[in-house]
Design a protein around this motif. Structure first.
Motif, PDB file in Angstrom:
ATOM      1  N   LEU A  51      49.337  48.675  21.096  1.00 19.11           N
ATOM      2  CA  LEU A  51      48.518  47.952  22.278  1.00 19.11           C
ATOM      3  C   LEU A  51      48.825  48.956  23.609  1.00 19.11           C
ATOM      4  O   LEU A  51      49.999  49.079  23.811  1.00 19.11           O
ATOM      5  CB  LEU A  51      48.925  46.436  22.296  1.00 19.11           C
ATOM      6  CG  LEU A  51      48.674  45.522  21.593  1.00 19.11           C
ATOM      7  CD1 LEU A  51      49.654  45.312  20.184  1.00 19.11           C
ATOM      8  CD2 LEU A  51      48.527  44.113  22.169  1.00 19.11           C
ATOM      9  N   GLU A  52      47.969  48.862  24.612  1.00 17.96           N
ATOM     10  CA  GLU A  52      48.080  49.538  25.604  1.00 17.96           C
ATOM     11  C   GLU A  52      47.437  48.661  26.655  1.00 17.96           C
ATOM     12  O   GLU A  52      46.276  48.209  26.608  1.00 17.96           O
ATOM     13  CB  GLU A  52      47.457  50.941  25.650  1.00 17.96           C
ATOM     14  CG  GLU A  52      47.610  51.485  26.957  1.00 17.96           C
ATOM     15  CD  GLU A  52      46.679  52.850  26.844  1.00 17.96           C
ATOM     16  OE1 GLU A  52      46.591  53.646  27.883  1.00 17.96           O
ATOM     17  OE2 GLU A  52      46.299  53.247  26.009  1.00 17.96           O
ATOM     18  N   ARG A  53      48.072  48.254  27.818  1.00 18.81           N
ATOM     19  CA  ARG A  53      47.550  47.803  29.050  1.00 18.81           C
ATOM     20  C   ARG A  53      46.801  48.671  29.845  1.00 18.81           C
ATOM     21  O   ARG A  53      47.585  49.754  30.313  1.00 18.81           O
ATOM     22  CB  ARG A  53      48.698  47.040  29.827  1.00 18.81           C
ATOM     23  CG  ARG A  53      48.101  46.393  30.939  1.00 18.81           C
ATOM     24  CD  ARG A  53      47.146  45.079  30.450  1.00 18.81           C
ATOM     25  NE  ARG A  53      47.230  43.978  31.350  1.00 18.81           N
ATOM     26  CZ  ARG A  53      45.885  43.679  32.276  1.00 18.81           C
ATOM     27  NH1 ARG A  53      45.036  44.735  32.071  1.00 18.81           N
ATOM     28  NH2 ARG A  53      46.019  42.866  32.851  1.00 18.81           N
ATOM     29  N   THR A  54      45.543  48.631  30.235  1.00 15.05           N
ATOM     30  CA  THR A  54      44.805  49.460  30.844  1.00 15.05           C
ATOM     31  C   THR A  54      44.400  48.846  32.400  1.00 15.05           C
ATOM     32  O   THR A  54      44.690  47.553  32.576  1.00 15.05           O
ATOM     33  CB  THR A  54      43.504  50.010  30.263  1.00 15.05           C
ATOM     34  OG1 THR A  54      42.795  49.012  30.091  1.00 15.05           O
ATOM     35  CG2 THR A  54      43.719  50.363  28.993  1.00 15.05           C
ATOM     36  N   ALA A  55      44.059  49.559  33.110  1.00 13.45           N
ATOM     37  CA  ALA A  55      43.548  48.952  34.663  1.00 13.45           C
ATOM     38  C   ALA A  55      42.588  47.713  34.342  1.00 13.45           C
ATOM     39  O   ALA A  55      42.413  47.089  35.263  1.00 13.45           O
ATOM     40  CB  ALA A  55      42.854  50.065  35.674  1.00 13.45           C
ATOM     41  N   SER A  56      41.706  47.920  33.315  1.00  9.06           N
ATOM     42  CA  SER A  56      40.348  46.927  33.069  1.00  9.06           C
ATOM     43  C   SER A  56      40.645  45.941  32.233  1.00  9.06           C
ATOM     44  O   SER A  56      39.892  45.031  31.854  1.00  9.06           O
ATOM     45  CB  SER A  56      39.371  47.644  32.837  1.00  9.06           C
ATOM     46  OG  SER A  56      39.426  48.609  31.770  1.00  9.06           O
ATOM     47  N   GLY A  57      42.007  46.066  31.466  1.00  8.68           N
ATOM     48  CA  GLY A  57      42.184  45.126  30.264  1.00  8.68           C
ATOM     49  C   GLY A  57      43.277  45.557  29.254  1.00  8.68           C
ATOM     50  O   GLY A  57      44.333  46.169  29.517  1.00  8.68           O
ATOM     51  N   PHE A  58      42.745  46.005  28.109  1.00 10.67           N
ATOM     52  CA  PHE A  58      43.648  46.184  27.023  1.00 10.67           C
ATOM     53  C   PHE A  58      42.906  47.135  25.977  1.00 10.67           C
ATOM     54  O   PHE A  58      41.671  46.970  25.871  1.00 10.67           O
ATOM     55  CB  PHE A  58      44.264  45.104  26.086  1.00 10.67           C
ATOM     56  CG  PHE A  58      45.082  43.790  27.012  1.00 10.67           C
ATOM     57  CD1 PHE A  58      46.181  44.137  27.089  1.00 10.67           C
ATOM     58  CD2 PHE A  58      44.192  42.943  27.604  1.00 10.67           C
ATOM     59  CE1 PHE A  58      46.780  42.850  27.852  1.00 10.67           C
ATOM     60  CE2 PHE A  58      44.705  42.266  28.419  1.00 10.67           C
ATOM     61  CZ  PHE A  58      46.304  42.043  28.679  1.00 10.67           C
TER      62      PHE A  58
END
Length: 464
Positions: free
Chosen positions: A68-75
């Protein structure tokens, strides 16, 4: 807890009773051994993604790997699933044998695997540190945890670590989770909240587990760790995405469960009222159950009662037209099995449907021909697995309680009938029948052990 020789405490009698055969026919085993060296074909190279696995301690049949990766717009969620489609030739001897088995049967002293261990614990298993063929689901999700794009494809992956639920939970509790799963603590609760909004129903009944105890066996109960729940939401999201692909293509196989009828919900509301547990009129059954304290006797009784809401599960295969029932009431959405192909037959076929549809291809003839056979194969297998699990627990309960006939125990009444009830005893953790008329559900009572027979694996109590 029991302390006699392990030779006296095997589960071979259960294997014999249910016709479980660990050995594979020579031709099926030969096919599996040949498949180990089969070329993987042209597929995406995703070995740079640091996948990890989370399974029970000591597991070798690793179906899923996660990142899993957290991104600026979500996941962004990558979910790698063992690719059995590479190893099992349609119509071959191995295919015939795994269709006969249906799923892996788990017994405390050794499993009866769906696939030969050369595959299930070797070439097809997503073991750490080795490159493996897999089917990878990639979800691009909003900050609310809702998928906005879904991709499924064959790929090469490499798991970087093998974890178990307890150790991963400890890293979260300590504030130092592995980077590959750190976002689970945010993503998992988001997905759970979405499930409750849909009306999903989850029962938090105590799970009995059998553990080795030196030269014998013991029964334990384990509360479900947060990590376990979060990880399950990834699998559920994948099954829902697969179901959507199938419904759009009007071909596939769904895991279905009818919505609970008004009578079942009404009965549960009456039970809640009788137990003095408030249930606001505008709260769904799933939200009501999720808000209960699972450690209380009232909650245990209500969870047991709520099993009536989840009756009639089955499999629905279709090709060309959509079946009348497409949803699973426990999930509160269309759903199918695709995340455990090492251990469950239907997942391989469902995965192949999703891969074909996503590639814009027609279903191959062998797959289209297999779909209508799967509901009966899986129905029989699920029934057998349930019986084997219950027989194993009954056997250990009888062993643990041998020599204690006549002793009294404190119990919680889970479900009551005219002349018999189901009771749960915390120490040792035993779920058994108890003689007694109209015993009060959700209340603690004293019971006397009247039978503990290892030969028939029967345990019975009588209300004091």
């Amino acid at each position: 807890m029991i302390r006699t020789g392990r030779a006296d405490l095997s589960f071979d009698g259960i294997r014999t009773e249910f016709g479980l055969r660990a050995a594979f026919p020579p031709d099926a085993l030969a096919e599996a051994e040949e498949a180990v060296s089969r070329p993987v074909g042209d597929r995406a190279d995703l070995t740079s993604i640091p996948f990890v696995t989370i399974d029970p301690p000591g597991a070798k049949d690793l179906d899923q790997a996660l990142h899993l990766e957290r991104t600026a717009s979500g996941f962004v969620v990558h979910y790698a699933i063992a690719d059995l489609g590479l190893f099992v030739t349609p119509g071959g001897a191995l295919d015939a044998e795994v269709r006969r088995r249906g799923q892996t049967m788990y017994l405390p002293d050794g499993n009866v695997p769906l696939h030969p261990t050369v595959l299930s614990e070797g070439a097809a298993s997503l073991l750490p540190g080795v490159v493996r063929p897999a089917v990878v689901w990639t979800f691009t999700c909003s900050s609310e945890g809702v998928p906005t794009a879904v991709e499924v494809r064959r790929a090469l992956v490499r798991s970087t670590a093998q974890f178990d639920y307890e150790s991963v939970q400890k890293t979260f509790d300590a504030g130092d989770p592995h980077p590959s799963v750190a976002a689970l603590a945010e993503f998992g609760p988001l997905r759970r909240a979405l499930a409750l909004e849909r009306g999903a129903i989850e029962l938090q009944l105590p799970e009995q587990e059998i553990e080795s105890d030196g030269d014998g066996w013991k029964l334990v109960t384990r509360p479900r760790a947060s990590v376990d729940s979060w990880n399950a939401e990834i699998s559920l999201m994948t099954g829902m995405a697969a179901a959507s692909i199938m419904l759009e293509a009007r071909a596939g196989i769904l895991r279905t469960l009818p919505d609970p009828d008004d009578a079942a919900v009404g009965s549960l509301r009456k039970s809640a009222a009788a137990l003095g547990v408030p249930w606001p009129a505008d709260l769904s059954p799933g939200a009501f159950l999720a808000g209960l304290d699972a450690s209380t006797p009232e909650a245990l009784a209500l969870f047991t009662d709520a099993t009536r809401l989840l009756r009639g599960a089955g499999y629905s295969a279709f090709n060309g037209s959509v079946p009348e029932v497409v949803t699973h009431a426990g999930v509160a959405a269309p759903y199918t099995h695709v995340t455990a192909p090492l251990r469950r037959l239907v997942d391989r076929f469902a995965t192949e449907v999703c891969l074909a549809v996503s590639a814009g291809q027609e279903l191959p003839s062998w797959l289209a021909e297999a779909l209508p056979l799967l509901p009966s194969l899986m129905g029989a297998s699920d029934s057998l697995a349930s019986k084997v699990e219950r027989a194993s627990l009954d056997q250990v309960e009888a062993w643990v309680l041998t020599g204690r006939v006549g002793q009294e125990f404190e119990a919680v009444v889970m479900r009551s009938g005219d002349n018999e009830a189901e009771v749960f005893i915390a120490s040792p953790p035993v779920l058994a029948k108890c003689a007694g008329s109209h015993l009060p559900e959700g209340e603690r009572i004293h019971v006397r052990l009247t039978e503990a027979d290892p030969a028939t694996h029967r345990v019975r109590f009588t209300a004091v």
